[in-house]
Scaffold this active site. Structure first.
Site, PDB file in Angstrom:
ATOM      1  N   VAL A   1      -7.228  -0.533  39.114  1.00  0.00           N
ATOM      2  CA  VAL A   1      -6.065  -1.258  39.674  1.00  0.00           C
ATOM      3  C   VAL A   1      -4.774  -0.519  39.339  1.00  0.00           C
ATOM      4  CG1 VAL A   1      -7.175  -3.525  39.667  1.00  0.00           C
ATOM      5  CG2 VAL A   1      -5.840  -2.798  37.680  1.00  0.00           C
TER       6      VAL A   1
ATOM      7  N   GLY B   1      -2.870   3.289  42.839  1.00  0.00           N
ATOM      8  CA  GLY B   1      -2.549   3.842  44.158  1.00  0.00           C
ATOM      9  C   GLY B   1      -3.772   4.093  45.016  1.00  0.00           C
ATOM     10  N   LEU B   2      -4.892   3.440  44.670  1.00  0.00           N
ATOM     11  CA  LEU B   2      -6.134   3.679  45.427  1.00  0.00           C
ATOM     12  C   LEU B   2      -6.494   2.493  46.335  1.00  0.00           C
ATOM     13  CD1 LEU B   2      -8.259   5.321  42.566  1.00  0.00           C
ATOM     14  CD2 LEU B   2      -7.042   6.486  44.406  1.00  0.00           C
ATOM     15  N   GLY B   3      -5.556   1.595  46.521  1.00  0.00           N
ATOM     16  CA  GLY B   3      -5.783   0.502  47.475  1.00  0.00           C
ATOM     17  C   GLY B   3      -6.706  -0.592  46.960  1.00  0.00           C
ATOM     18  N   SER B   4      -6.658  -0.869  45.656  1.00  0.00           N
ATOM     19  CA  SER B   4      -7.573  -1.884  45.111  1.00  0.00           C
ATOM     20  C   SER B   4      -7.247  -3.284  45.635  1.00  0.00           C
ATOM     21  CB  SER B   4      -7.546  -1.874  43.573  1.00  0.00           C
ATOM     22  OG  SER B   4      -6.278  -2.263  43.110  1.00  0.00           O
TER      23      SER B   4
ATOM     24  N   ASP C   1      -3.434   0.577  54.018  1.00  0.00           N
ATOM     25  CA  ASP C   1      -4.473   0.267  53.024  1.00  0.00           C
ATOM     26  C   ASP C   1      -5.506  -0.711  53.579  1.00  0.00           C
ATOM     27  OD1 ASP C   1      -2.748   1.764  51.503  1.00  0.00           O
ATOM     28  OD2 ASP C   1      -2.807   0.444  49.755  1.00  0.00           O
TER      29      ASP C   1
END
Ligand code: MEV
Length: 305
Positions: free
Chosen positions: A90, A93-96, A140
């Site tokens: 979380v 910046g990985l779109g969680s 996202d």
């Protein structure tokens, strides 16, 4: 009792973050780190995740609480038990948040027969992200729903490449607030020196356009070179950090085709494209990052059982 189990992926930007805010081309893609949710009818609302167990609770589980509320106007949902587990770090910046939102909406849609198609799931997911965060890019939720490699702003799908991806997490979080600050910082830079900074933004857009061509031809050497140039331009826009640079250079020194920041910068993650993921992952770990070996995936949200 029936149960719907869905998973949805996280995402990286191959090219074009920040410049995309100014309408330039960018390429985002789904990566095979997934959030899994199970949705089961129940007497009460129970939401269970690593953060804790709650009912509808906008402080602890804002995205999931909104999902239930929004879906209640589309289907009869009295009680529901939702369990969440995730591979996606979380605030990295990985779109969680998009992945959990898309997976929960899909689970509720299936279990309670709301009849939404994937486009509706993506746009409702974006609405929820916008309400929770104040502002959110539709990328996202779109990429998490549809999967694959997507050229933005036209949402054109291009074929997925098989080369391995190693994500390096600096473990210095990028919250929505920080992302907004970074986007505002670029805007200020541009306002102060438009003649000098607009060419940088234009160049990032052109790199993404060239990126589309070399992704289509699976030319990993050229993709890597363009990633490196894109990273340098993001640095020029002031969104790099020393920690991100250390991980980027460690990955390149270990032989990666290319390495760059993904997302807003200011912390968060970089990623490398490589055919030797173990070597690159070890180099990223030696440089103090947390490495995750993954690949780009065609699969957006999907039903698991
Ligand atoms: C953040 O993940 C990507 C940015 O381009 C912002 C956005 O597109 O909303 C920095």
């Amino acid at each position: 009792m029936t149960m719907a189990v869905f998973s949805a992926p996280g995402k990286i930007y191959l090219f074009g973050e920040h410049a995309v805010v100014y309408g330039k081309t960018a390429i985002a893609c789904a990566v095979n780190l997934r959030t899994r949710v199970s949705v089961e009818r129940s007497d009460d609302v129970v939401i269970r995740s690593v953060i804790g167990t709650t009912g509808i609770d906008h402080a602890v589980h804002p995205y999931i609480s909104k999902c239930i509320e929004k879906m209640r106007s589309r289907a009869e949902i009295r009680g529901v038990k939702i369990d969440i587990e995730s591979d996606i770090p979380v605030s990295a910046g990985l779109g969680s948040s998009a992945a959990v939102t898309v997976a929960v909406l899909s689970g509720l849609n299936e279990e309670f027969g709301a009849g939404l198609d994937k486009m509706h799931i993506a746009s409702l997911g974006h609405e929820i992200e916008t309400e929770v965060q104040g502002a959110a890019s539709p990328t996202d939720t779109y990429v998490s729903t549809m999967g694959g490699i997507v050229v933005i702003p036209g949402k054109k799908r291009i074929p997925v490449i098989g080369c391995r991806i190693v994500i390096g997490n600096t473990n210095s979080g990028v919250t929505e607030k920080k992302t907004a600050r970074l986007v505002a910082g670029v805007r200020e830079l541009l306002a102060n020196s438009p003649g000098e900074v607009m060419p940088v933004i234009d160049a990032i857009g052109r790199i993404a356009e060239a990126g589309e061509r070399v992704v289509n031809s699976c030319d990993y050497v050229s993709i890597g070179r363009l990633m490196n140039v894109n990273h340098g331009l993001l640095d020029a826009l002031g969104v790099g950090t020393a920690r991100l640079a250390e991980l980027v250079y460690a990955a390149r020194d270990a032989g990666a085709f290319g390495a760059k920041i993904t997302g807003a910068g200011g912390g968060g993650c970089m990623f490398a494209l490589t055919d030797d993921p173990q070597k690159v992952a070890a180099a990223i770990e030696d440089a103090g990052g947390t490495a995750i070996v993954t690949r780009i995936t065609e699969d957006g949200v999907r039903q698991e059982c």
